[in-house]
Enzyme design. Sequence first.
Site, PDB file in Angstrom:
ATOM      1  N   ASP A  90       0.846  -1.187   0.000  1.00  0.00           N
ATOM      2  CA  ASP A  90       0.000   0.000   0.000  1.00  0.00           C
ATOM      3  C   ASP A  90       0.886   1.242   0.000  1.00  0.00           C
ATOM      4  O   ASP A  90       1.940   1.256   0.641  1.00  0.00           O
ATOM      5  CB  ASP A  90      -0.931   0.038   1.205  1.00  0.00           C
ATOM      6  CG  ASP A  90      -1.996   1.104   1.050  1.00  0.00           C
ATOM      7  OD1 ASP A  90      -2.999   0.826   0.364  1.00  0.00           O
ATOM      8  OD2 ASP A  90      -1.823   2.226   1.553  1.00  0.00           O
ATOM      9  N   THR A  91       0.441   2.254  -0.716  1.00  0.00           N
ATOM     10  CA  THR A  91       1.218   3.487  -0.860  1.00  0.00           C
ATOM     11  C   THR A  91       0.436   4.670  -0.312  1.00  0.00           C
ATOM     12  O   THR A  91      -0.749   4.851  -0.624  1.00  0.00           O
ATOM     13  CB  THR A  91       1.569   3.729  -2.339  1.00  0.00           C
ATOM     14  OG1 THR A  91       2.334   2.625  -2.827  1.00  0.00           O
ATOM     15  CG2 THR A  91       2.381   5.010  -2.508  1.00  0.00           C
TER      16      THR A  91
END
Length: 218
Positions: A90-91
């Site tokens: 996840d960013t």
Amino acid sequence: MAEPIVLTSHPTDTRPKLVLASASPRRLELLQQIGLDADALLPTDIDETPQRNELPRSLAQRLAGEKAAAAIKIRAYQPHLEGSYVLAADTVVAVGRRILPKCEDIEQAEDCLRLLSGRQHRVFTGVTLITPRGAERRRLVESRLRFKRLSSTEIDAYLASGEWRGKAGGYAIQGLAGAFAVRLIGSYSAVVGLPLYETASLLAGEGYPVLTPWFERA
């Protein structure tokens, strides 16, 4: 429950299976860049709302872990994926402690671009790997990125392109917004969505044959 997307089927292949807990074409392409083919995609549907006072780095780590855990639950109903490695990422894009949204409307995207214009921001990418034995390994990558000062015309043109849809911070560095990046300190692939060095290191460290496909290319 999300349905898995089967990408490869090699009944005689002895290599362990690799599952990507995402439907992101960017992450799939990054894996393929280093010669790794995911056997299946297990898209997950989790609440990505930041918790109260949650820091950006903590959010990236937590969401990657929750995506991996959700994928493991889906995998339990897929016998052909038993014994697979499950990879999730996840960013999160942040300015200071402020977490920028994954933009769903043009007003959000415009607000993000105006905030990022001419200043440095940080991109945190969390990676979680769950091994066939159930061990969980995590990495967090922090990158710093500075945008040029954006004119109203540049912002309007980028908004018109539609590339901002669903993107953290309202931009995709691998697309048109690459023209905005003045300086990047850290991992380009992490900003795109999956840090390749850390991902390869996690997999290799847990016994996944990362280099085998390289020999097969000859």
